[in-house]
Design a protein around this motif. Structure first.
Motif, mmCIF file in Angstrom:
data_model
loop_
_atom_site.group_PDB
_atom_site.id
_atom_site.type_symbol
_atom_site.label_atom_id
_atom_site.label_comp_id
_atom_site.label_asym_id
_atom_site.label_seq_id
_atom_site.Cartn_x
_atom_site.Cartn_y
_atom_site.Cartn_z
ATOM 1 N N PHE A 19 0.132 40.008 -20.864
ATOM 2 C CA PHE A 19 0.356 38.591 -19.557
ATOM 3 C C PHE A 19 0.288 38.312 -17.284
ATOM 4 O O PHE A 19 0.718 39.871 -17.702
ATOM 5 N N ASP B 157 1.573 34.122 -15.262
ATOM 6 C CA ASP B 157 1.915 33.947 -16.494
ATOM 7 C C ASP B 157 2.920 33.618 -17.016
ATOM 8 O O ASP B 157 4.052 33.761 -17.560
ATOM 9 N N LYS C 189 5.174 32.399 -19.449
ATOM 10 C CA LYS C 189 5.389 33.440 -21.289
ATOM 11 C C LYS C 189 5.872 34.140 -20.848
ATOM 12 O O LYS C 189 7.469 34.842 -21.714
ATOM 13 N N GLU D 261 9.926 33.316 -21.284
ATOM 14 C CA GLU D 261 9.757 32.637 -23.196
ATOM 15 C C GLU D 261 10.114 34.259 -23.465
ATOM 16 O O GLU D 261 11.019 34.127 -24.626
ATOM 17 N N TRP D 262 9.675 35.142 -23.113
ATOM 18 C CA TRP D 262 9.566 35.979 -23.526
ATOM 19 C C TRP D 262 11.606 36.469 -23.480
ATOM 20 O O TRP D 262 11.960 37.264 -23.854
#
Length: 335
Positions: free
Chosen positions: A318, A322, A325, A328-329
Motif C-alpha cells: 500500500f 492508502d 488500507k 484496516e490491516w
C-alpha cells in the motif's frame, strides 16, 4: 531605469521571502485535541514570525517559540508542548509540534533517573568532540565534505577533510584508553552535553559491536532528547551492519512514543533495519498504532520511515496515502 530595476529586485526579494514564510508544513503529534490545520489557521502569524526569526535572530526565535508553546497549552491539557523547526536536505521547512497529554505523561515520558555526578572530561576528548561537531557541520553545510565514508561504527559528518583528520587521530589515540571514564559519563554525568558526546565517542572505543550496543542501552531512556538521539543513532548504524545483534527492542519501541521528533526518527530507523521475525505480536500491538499516527499525520520525513516499517512487517505494498488500507490491516493484527 536603474530605479525601476532596483524596485524589481526588491519586489522579487519580497515575494520570495513571502513565499518562504507561507511555504511550510506542520505536524501536530501526540494529541487529537488540536490539529495541524487548526494550528495553521489560528497561529499563522506567529509561525511566520518564528520562521523569519529563525533565519535572522535565533535568540528572539527561542523566546517567541516559548511564547507560542505557552499559548498552545493555555487550556493546560498538556504536560509537554515543544516546537521544532525542521529543515530537510531539500530545504523543505516543517514545524514539528509535539504534545504529551497530561494523562499520558507517565507512559510517554518514562525516562531513567540519572544519578548526577560532576565528572571531568578525560584527556579533553569531550571538548575535542564538541569542536569537531561544530567544524564538521560547518564544512558539510558549505559543501566541502563530499565523501562521508566512516572508519568506525558511526560517524556524524565523517573525517574526510584535511581540517577533520586531526580530530580522528586524536580520538583514535585517546578514546580507547578512556573507555571506562566515558561509560561513567554516559551513565552518570550531570551534563546532558557530556552524556551526548560520550555516546558518540564510544563508537571510537574499539569495543566489540555487541558490547557497544549493550553499553549504549541507557541512552534510549535518558531524560535528554539529545542523548537519546545520539545513542539510538549509533545503535542504528550497528544494527544496519548486523540486524541479528541483540538490542533492547522493547526500549526502542517505547522510545518511538517519546515526545520528541528525533525519538521517533531514530527509533524508526532501528525498526526499519530489522526483519519482521524480530517482533512479537505483543510488540506489534504496542507500536503499530504509533506508526499509523506518524503515517496519518505525515510527520515530516518520519512518515516515510514509518511507511517502510509497515511494508516490511506486513508484506503489503500500500502507498503512504492508502491510510484506510493501512488502518484496516493494523486493526486485523491488533484485534
Amino acid at each position: 531605469m536603474r530605479y525601476i530595476l532596483l524596485l524589481l529586485v526588491v519586489s522579487i526579494s519580497f515575494l520570495t521571502k513571502l513565499e518562504a514564510q507561507s511555504n511550510y508544513g506542520i505536524t501536530a503529534f501526540g494529541t487529537n485535541r488540536i490539529t495541524a490545520r487548526q494550528i495553521k489557521e489560528e497561529y499563522s502569524t506567529e509561525l511566520e514570525v518564528l520562521l523569519e526569526q529563525y533565519y535572522e535572530n535565533r535568540a528572539e526565535f527561542r523566546i517567541q517559540k516559548l511564547t507560542l508553546e505557552e499559548k498552545l497549552n493555555e487550556g493546560q491539557y498538556f504536560s509537554y508542548v515543544h516546537i521544532d523547526l525542521f529543515k530537510s536536505y531539500t530545504d523543505k521547512i516543517d514545524f514539528i509540534i509535539d504534545f504529551v497529554e497530561n494523562d499520558e505523561s507517565e507512559v510517554r515520558m518514562a525516562y531513567r533517573k540519572v544519578e548526577s555526578k560532576e565528572l571531568k572530561d578525560p584527556d579533553h576528548v569531550i571538548k575535542k568532540w564538541i569542536a569537531y561537531s561544530i567544524a564538521s557541520k560547518k564544512l558539510f553545510d558549505n559543501g566541502e565534505i563530499k565523501d562521508i565514508n566512516c572508519p568506525v561504527v558511526h560517524c556524524t559528518w565523517s573525517f574526510n577533510h584535511p581540517e577533520l583528520t586531526p580530530f580522528l587521530t586524536y580520538f583514535e589515540n585517546n578514546v580507547p584508553k578512556n573507555t571506562s571514564a566515558l561509560k561513567e559519563i554516559l551513565f552518570y554525568s550531570n551534563s546532558a552535553e557530556y552524556r551526548e558526546a560520550a555516546a558518540y565517542l564510544l563508537a571510537h572505543a574499539k569495543l566489540e559491536i555487541q558490547s557497544l550496543v549493550s553499553t549504549l542501552e541507557p541512552t534510549i531512556d535518558d531524560p535528554s532528547s539529545l542523548v537519546r538521539n545520539a545513542g539510538m543513532r549509533v545503535i542504528y548504524y550497528a544494527v544496519r551492519a548486523d540486524n541479528e545483534l541483540k538490542i533492547p527492542l522493547d526500549k526502542v519501541i517505547t522510545a518511538l512514543n517519546y515526545p520528541s521528533f528525533t525519538d521517533r526518527n531514530k527509533a524508526l530507523v532501528i525498526l526499519r533495519s530489522l526483519p519482521k521475525s524480530r517482533f512479537s505480536r505483543e510488540q506489534l500491538k504496542k507500536f503499530l498504532p504509533i506508526l499509523f499516527e506518524i503515517l496519518q499525520k505525515k510527520d515530516a520525513h518520519n512518515y516515510r520511515n514509518a511507511h517502510t516499517v509497515l511494508k516490511n512487517i506486513s508484506g503489503k505494498d500500500f502507498s503512504d496515502t492508502d491510510i484506510d488500507k493501512w488502518e484496516e490491516w493494523i486493526k486485523a493484527v491488533i484485534y
